[in-house]
Design a protein around this motif. Sequence first.
Motif, PDB file in Angstrom:
ATOM      1  N   LYS A  93      86.478  27.634 -38.979  1.00  0.00           N
ATOM      2  CA  LYS A  93      85.029  27.581 -39.175  1.00  0.00           C
ATOM      3  C   LYS A  93      84.743  27.637 -40.672  1.00  0.00           C
ATOM      4  N   SER A  94      83.654  27.045 -41.077  1.00  0.00           N
ATOM      5  CA  SER A  94      83.335  27.030 -42.500  1.00  0.00           C
ATOM      6  C   SER A  94      82.700  28.344 -42.959  1.00  0.00           C
ATOM      7  N   ASP A  95      82.041  29.095 -42.057  1.00  0.00           N
ATOM      8  CA  ASP A  95      81.355  30.311 -42.475  1.00  0.00           C
ATOM      9  C   ASP A  95      82.291  31.498 -42.703  1.00  0.00           C
ATOM     10  N   GLN A  96      83.420  31.555 -42.002  1.00  0.00           N
ATOM     11  CA  GLN A  96      84.396  32.620 -42.243  1.00  0.00           C
ATOM     12  C   GLN A  96      85.806  32.058 -42.128  1.00  0.00           C
ATOM     13  N   PRO A  97      86.697  32.492 -42.997  1.00  0.00           N
ATOM     14  CA  PRO A  97      88.037  31.907 -43.026  1.00  0.00           C
ATOM     15  C   PRO A  97      88.913  32.309 -41.844  1.00  0.00           C
ATOM     16  N   LEU A  98      88.864  33.569 -41.429  1.00  0.00           N
ATOM     17  CA  LEU A  98      89.695  34.078 -40.345  1.00  0.00           C
ATOM     18  C   LEU A  98      88.841  34.945 -39.428  1.00  0.00           C
ATOM     19  N   ASN A  99      89.244  35.038 -38.178  1.00  0.00           N
ATOM     20  CA  ASN A  99      88.540  35.866 -37.217  1.00  0.00           C
ATOM     21  C   ASN A  99      89.427  37.062 -36.864  1.00  0.00           C
ATOM     22  N   ALA A 100      88.956  38.268 -37.184  1.00  0.00           N
ATOM     23  CA  ALA A 100      89.700  39.482 -36.843  1.00  0.00           C
ATOM     24  C   ALA A 100      89.485  39.763 -35.357  1.00  0.00           C
TER      25      ALA A 100
END
Length: 184
Positions: A93-100
């Motif tokens: 996604k462009s809004d956040q690099p990684l999803n915790a």
Amino acid sequence: MAKAASQIEMPIGVVVRKTPGVTRWAKWNWRAVAVLPGAAPADWLEMRREGEAVEYHAATLPLTLWADETEAYLVNLSDTQPSIYLVLRDELKSDQPLNAVLVTASPFEGQDYADTGEEIVEKIPMTEGLIAWVRDFTLKHHRDEVFIKRRRDKKRTDLVEDGKGDARIRQVSDVYRAPRRIVQ
């Protein structure tokens, strides 16, 4: 926060550091560097910047300890540096690099996520207070499992030769030969 006698939960904030990549294929290097026990909710909140290196409070996730996983916690606590395992997914996604996705104190659960190859599993050193919290819970709920050896049956299975050779062969002399094709 106590939910039941067999589990407890604490919010854990995770700090992720972004530094410039060292190859032309990876523009940025992302690495989990710290945990914040009891942190407030956050979503990629910038905490500190030093040149091109930036540290973010990436997320706050619940760390749940379960009474039936105390063996895994003991393994973690006996390590030279007890750690929290952070599971990250690259969502593109462009809004956040990684999803915790998850934090756990179980090295076994961290290994299960690492085995899939779909997630990134980061090992983050625990703080002294977090080590004491996990240790107190583990010592309170751990029960050693007694090893019980399975006993074998006394039945002799070597006395009968059922299924030896090819059932289509009617002679006793050579049970291992292939059946002949009858030509008409």
